[in-house]
Design a protein around this motif. Structure first.
Motif, PDB file in Angstrom:
ATOM      1  N   VAL A  80      80.246   6.589 -29.890  1.00 57.46           N
ATOM      2  CA  VAL A  80      80.850   6.830 -28.583  1.00 57.46           C
ATOM      3  C   VAL A  80      80.475   5.697 -27.635  1.00 57.46           C
ATOM      4  N   ARG A  81      79.210   5.269 -27.717  1.00 52.90           N
ATOM      5  CA  ARG A  81      78.741   4.097 -26.976  1.00 52.90           C
ATOM      6  C   ARG A  81      77.952   3.222 -27.925  1.00 52.90           C
ATOM      7  N   LYS A  82      78.018   1.936 -27.754  1.00 50.56           N
ATOM      8  CA  LYS A  82      77.359   0.993 -28.666  1.00 50.56           C
ATOM      9  C   LYS A  82      75.835   1.097 -28.628  1.00 50.56           C
ATOM     10  N   ASP A  83      75.266   1.567 -27.523  1.00 54.48           N
ATOM     11  CA  ASP A  83      73.817   1.592 -27.381  1.00 54.48           C
ATOM     12  C   ASP A  83      73.168   2.913 -27.804  1.00 54.48           C
ATOM     13  N   ILE A  84      73.963   3.876 -28.286  1.00 55.68           N
ATOM     14  CA  ILE A  84      73.411   5.152 -28.748  1.00 55.68           C
ATOM     15  C   ILE A  84      74.016   5.530 -30.090  1.00 55.68           C
ATOM     16  N   THR A  85      73.316   6.368 -30.841  1.00 55.47           N
ATOM     17  CA  THR A  85      73.792   6.753 -32.174  1.00 55.47           C
ATOM     18  C   THR A  85      74.921   7.765 -32.131  1.00 55.47           C
ATOM     19  N   GLY A  86      74.976   8.592 -31.087  1.00 54.77           N
ATOM     20  CA  GLY A  86      75.962   9.667 -31.046  1.00 54.77           C
ATOM     21  C   GLY A  86      75.492  10.912 -31.763  1.00 54.77           C
ATOM     22  N   LEU A  87      74.241  10.884 -32.230  1.00 56.05           N
ATOM     23  CA  LEU A  87      73.669  12.042 -32.917  1.00 56.05           C
ATOM     24  C   LEU A  87      72.773  12.788 -31.947  1.00 56.05           C
ATOM     25  N   LYS A  88      72.916  14.120 -31.936  1.00 54.33           N
ATOM     26  CA  LYS A  88      72.139  14.945 -31.020  1.00 54.33           C
ATOM     27  C   LYS A  88      71.596  16.142 -31.778  1.00 54.33           C
ATOM     28  N   GLN A  89      70.281  16.334 -31.711  1.00 57.45           N
ATOM     29  CA  GLN A  89      69.693  17.510 -32.349  1.00 57.45           C
ATOM     30  C   GLN A  89      69.958  18.711 -31.461  1.00 57.45           C
ATOM     31  N   SER A  90      70.281  19.822 -32.097  1.00 57.10           N
ATOM     32  CA  SER A  90      70.604  21.038 -31.367  1.00 57.10           C
ATOM     33  C   SER A  90      70.185  22.236 -32.208  1.00 57.10           C
ATOM     34  N   VAL A  91      70.420  23.420 -31.685  1.00 55.92           N
ATOM     35  CA  VAL A  91      70.122  24.663 -32.385  1.00 55.92           C
ATOM     36  C   VAL A  91      71.369  25.528 -32.308  1.00 55.92           C
ATOM     37  N   ASP A  92      71.780  26.110 -33.447  1.00 50.97           N
ATOM     38  CA  ASP A  92      72.973  26.951 -33.433  1.00 50.97           C
ATOM     39  C   ASP A  92      72.639  28.354 -32.927  1.00 50.97           C
ATOM     40  N   ASP A  93      73.626  29.250 -32.945  1.00 51.58           N
ATOM     41  CA  ASP A  93      73.461  30.612 -32.439  1.00 51.58           C
ATOM     42  C   ASP A  93      72.418  31.415 -33.203  1.00 51.58           C
ATOM     43  N   ASP A  94      72.120  31.009 -34.442  1.00 52.10           N
ATOM     44  CA  ASP A  94      71.133  31.709 -35.260  1.00 52.10           C
ATOM     45  C   ASP A  94      69.778  31.001 -35.248  1.00 52.10           C
ATOM     46  N   SER A  95      69.570  30.111 -34.259  1.00 50.15           N
ATOM     47  CA  SER A  95      68.325  29.352 -34.110  1.00 50.15           C
ATOM     48  C   SER A  95      68.045  28.422 -35.288  1.00 50.15           C
ATOM     49  N   VAL A  96      69.086  27.956 -35.951  1.00 48.75           N
ATOM     50  CA  VAL A  96      68.957  27.003 -37.050  1.00 48.75           C
ATOM     51  C   VAL A  96      69.178  25.599 -36.489  1.00 48.75           C
ATOM     52  N   PHE A 105      76.264  18.919 -38.574  1.00 48.97           N
ATOM     53  CA  PHE A 105      75.645  18.690 -39.866  1.00 48.97           C
ATOM     54  C   PHE A 105      74.323  19.441 -39.872  1.00 48.97           C
ATOM     55  N   SER A 106      74.008  20.010 -41.011  1.00 50.38           N
ATOM     56  CA  SER A 106      72.799  20.803 -41.116  1.00 50.38           C
ATOM     57  C   SER A 106      72.218  20.678 -42.504  1.00 50.38           C
ATOM     58  N   ASP A 107      70.913  20.664 -42.602  1.00 46.67           N
ATOM     59  CA  ASP A 107      70.248  20.687 -43.892  1.00 46.67           C
ATOM     60  C   ASP A 107      69.942  22.103 -44.322  1.00 46.67           C
ATOM     61  N   ARG A 108      70.227  23.061 -43.487  1.00 45.71           N
ATOM     62  CA  ARG A 108      69.908  24.450 -43.751  1.00 45.71           C
ATOM     63  C   ARG A 108      71.108  25.149 -44.377  1.00 45.71           C
ATOM     64  N   ARG A 109      70.852  26.218 -45.072  1.00 44.95           N
ATOM     65  CA  ARG A 109      71.884  27.020 -45.710  1.00 44.95           C
ATOM     66  C   ARG A 109      72.760  27.687 -44.662  1.00 44.95           C
ATOM     67  N   ASP A 110      74.058  27.678 -44.898  1.00 43.96           N
ATOM     68  CA  ASP A 110      75.009  28.372 -44.034  1.00 43.96           C
ATOM     69  C   ASP A 110      74.847  29.870 -44.272  1.00 43.96           C
ATOM     70  N   ILE A 111      74.357  30.579 -43.258  1.00 46.25           N
ATOM     71  CA  ILE A 111      74.091  32.009 -43.433  1.00 46.25           C
ATOM     72  C   ILE A 111      75.241  32.880 -42.938  1.00 46.25           C
ATOM     73  N   SER A 112      76.365  32.259 -42.609  1.00 45.02           N
ATOM     74  CA  SER A 112      77.528  33.020 -42.160  1.00 45.02           C
ATOM     75  C   SER A 112      78.196  33.722 -43.346  1.00 45.02           C
TER      76      SER A 112
END
Length: 130
Positions: A42-58, A77-84
């Motif tokens: 999105v911008r040349k000076d940042i990766t565009g990656l943001k760590q976050s937490v989903d509704d299930d605290s994953v 993107f997640s390294d955790r199992r999709d629990i939906s």
């Protein structure tokens, strides 16, 4: 498992992850790799990656990228199992497909790798038995 049902299962498994589409220009990203390679920061000076937490605290990573048309896209993107419910169905289908691949001569480890590669869009179902 009947051959026709097996291939329908493979298609359903792959379809659950990709392709992704740009809502503005319609560009198709067949795999996560395509999404990251065929878009720009999105911008040349940042990766565009943001760590976050989903509704299930994953923990998840949000990837903000610009399509070549200029539209900003975002994917999770997640390294955790999709629990939906969808994730549970995908895991059930994965477990049903493993024995069929073993019947075709693959080892358990090889069958797992084949299905995981298919999910990542790295392998085609026509490679079975080769």
């Amino acid at each position: 498992m009947e051959e026709r049902l097996f291939f329908e299962g493979l298609r359903a498994l792959a379809a659950s992850a990709f392709p992704k589409h740009c809502g503005y220009c319609g560009r198709v990203f067949a795999t996560a790799h395509d999404f990251m390679q065929q878009t720009e920061s999105v911008r040349k000076d940042i990766t565009g990656l943001k760590q976050s937490v989903d509704d299930d605290s994953v923990a998840i990573v949000e990837a903000y990228r610009n399509c070549l048309c200029g539209s900003t896209l975002m994917d999770f993107f997640s390294d955790r199992r999709d629990i939906s419910e969808v994730g549970a169905r995908r895991r059930d289908l994965f477990e049903k497909l493993l024995p069929h691949l073993q019947e075709k001569g693959m080892t358990l480890a090889g069958a797992r790798e084949h299905l995981l590669a298919l999910l990542r869009g790295q392998e085609k179902s026509g490679n079975i038995g080769r």
